[in-house]
Design a protein around this motif. Structure first.
Motif, PDB file in Angstrom:
ATOM      1  N   GLU A  46       0.779  -1.181   0.176  1.00 40.76           N
ATOM      2  CA  GLU A  46       0.195   0.021   0.118  1.00 40.76           C
ATOM      3  C   GLU A  46       0.516   1.015   0.207  1.00 40.76           C
ATOM      4  O   GLU A  46       0.340   2.132  -0.486  1.00 40.76           O
ATOM      5  N   GLY A  47       1.471   0.881   0.772  1.00 44.14           N
ATOM      6  CA  GLY A  47       3.242   2.078   0.545  1.00 44.14           C
ATOM      7  C   GLY A  47       3.920   2.115  -0.560  1.00 44.14           C
ATOM      8  O   GLY A  47       3.256   4.312  -1.394  1.00 44.14           O
ATOM      9  N   LYS A  48       3.672   1.701  -0.985  1.00 40.37           N
ATOM     10  CA  LYS A  48       4.561   2.162  -2.413  1.00 40.37           C
ATOM     11  C   LYS A  48       3.257   2.312  -3.410  1.00 40.37           C
ATOM     12  O   LYS A  48       4.172   2.433  -4.211  1.00 40.37           O
ATOM     13  N   TYR A  52       3.495   5.164  -5.960  1.00 42.01           N
ATOM     14  CA  TYR A  52       3.775   5.710  -7.633  1.00 42.01           C
ATOM     15  C   TYR A  52       2.243   6.352  -8.222  1.00 42.01           C
ATOM     16  O   TYR A  52       1.697   7.563  -8.611  1.00 42.01           O
ATOM     17  N   ALA A  53       1.182   6.598  -7.662  1.00 40.73           N
ATOM     18  CA  ALA A  53       0.289   7.242  -7.756  1.00 40.73           C
ATOM     19  C   ALA A  53       0.096   8.407  -7.261  1.00 40.73           C
ATOM     20  O   ALA A  53      -0.380   9.306  -8.336  1.00 40.73           O
ATOM     21  N   LEU A  61      -3.472   8.159 -12.003  1.00 39.07           N
ATOM     22  CA  LEU A  61      -2.911   6.483 -12.468  1.00 39.07           C
ATOM     23  C   LEU A  61      -3.486   6.790 -11.099  1.00 39.07           C
ATOM     24  O   LEU A  61      -3.102   7.608  -9.905  1.00 39.07           O
ATOM     25  N   GLU A  62      -4.448   5.876 -10.182  1.00 40.19           N
ATOM     26  CA  GLU A  62      -5.019   5.061  -8.593  1.00 40.19           C
ATOM     27  C   GLU A  62      -4.373   4.262  -7.989  1.00 40.19           C
ATOM     28  O   GLU A  62      -3.402   3.557  -8.545  1.00 40.19           O
ATOM     29  N   PRO A  63      -3.787   4.407  -6.645  1.00 43.44           N
ATOM     30  CA  PRO A  63      -3.438   3.137  -5.585  1.00 43.44           C
ATOM     31  C   PRO A  63      -3.890   2.305  -5.758  1.00 43.44           C
ATOM     32  O   PRO A  63      -3.276   1.450  -5.791  1.00 43.44           O
ATOM     33  N   ARG A 104       7.469  -3.869 -12.583  1.00 39.35           N
ATOM     34  CA  ARG A 104       6.094  -3.756 -12.952  1.00 39.35           C
ATOM     35  C   ARG A 104       5.618  -2.144 -12.733  1.00 39.35           C
ATOM     36  O   ARG A 104       4.638  -1.888 -13.840  1.00 39.35           O
ATOM     37  N   ALA A 105       5.641  -1.680 -11.939  1.00 36.16           N
ATOM     38  CA  ALA A 105       5.166  -0.655 -11.684  1.00 36.16           C
ATOM     39  C   ALA A 105       5.858   1.111 -13.753  1.00 36.16           C
ATOM     40  O   ALA A 105       4.552   1.424 -13.596  1.00 36.16           O
TER      41      ALA A 105
END
Length: 218
Positions: A46-48, A52-53, A61-63, A104-105
């Motif tokens: 959830e933190g990463k 990125y979001a 782009l959503e979490p 992947r992100a």
């Protein structure tokens, strides 16, 4: 040894967490039940995803989008890791997972922004070099992104400009890294691509942007 490396390169708390995750991964080995692994990695995932979001919120782009990809990676990396049991691998499960999550992100961001959006992100890098940044620690800002974005995209695609520009290997590396990591400082870029310090990056960026501006103005 691998264990020594973990405690040398990381804080004690992070190293301890890496080893706790490894214990959970070991307990999951030979089963199809990975819930304990998902549970211990929830905060990391959830933190990463939130990080990125925030960085790419301009592209909506959503979490949750990143979380879905990251949780899938927990599963795939786990079984790949289990398949390698008995091999003298260089990294623990958690270290391997972090590398995969970032890859992947990046893949997801490139897919979702599309060619036009990617070019607009790159456009900032040639924007208004009449006022070069004097502080090597200053990151590229949202104002930078907006400044000449439309002008560059309307007149010529930046991809074509990059193809035609006579950039050195260092100049191209700086431009590409700024595209993939738009919020980093000159100092961080220097460390990432093996240059001496932030001032070297600033000079390389200035030369590259000058060459690109010449092509764009043709």
């Amino acid at each position: 040894m691998k264990l020594e490396r973990v405690y040398i390169r990381n804080s004690r708390s992070k190293a301890d967490f890496i080893m706790r995750v490894e214990e959970v991964a070991d307990a999951c080995y030979g089963t199809d039940e990975l819930r304990p692994l998902f549970d211990i990695l929830t905060v990391t995932i959830e933190g990463k995803a939130a990080k990125y979001a925030r960085r790419w919120k301009r592209y909506r782009l959503e979490p949750e989008d990143f979380e879905s990809i990251f949780y899938e990676s927990v599963w795939t990396v786990a079984f790949q890791y289990f398949d390698m049991r008995g091999w003298d691998t260089d990294f623990y499960y958690y270290e391997t997972l972090l590398l995969v999550l970032d890859r992947r992100a990046v893949d997801y961001i490139r897919k979702m922004t599309g060619p036009a959006e990617a070019l607009s992100r790159l456009a900032v890098l040639v924007a208004d070099m009449s006022e070069p940044k004097s502080d090597p620690k200053r990151p590229v800002t949202k104002t930078d992104v907006q400044r000449l974005e439309n002008e560059v995209i309307d007149r010529v695609t930046l991809a074509d400009a990059l193809r035609r520009a006579d950039l050195t290997e260092t100049e191209r590396a700086v431009i590409v890294y700024m595209y993939t990591e738009p919020d980093v400082s000159y100092r961080e870029i220097a460390a990432a691509i093996g240059l001496g310090h932030g001032e070297t990056v600033r000079r390389a960026f200035g030369k590259a942007a000058g060459k690109l501006r010449t092509i764009i103005s043709e």
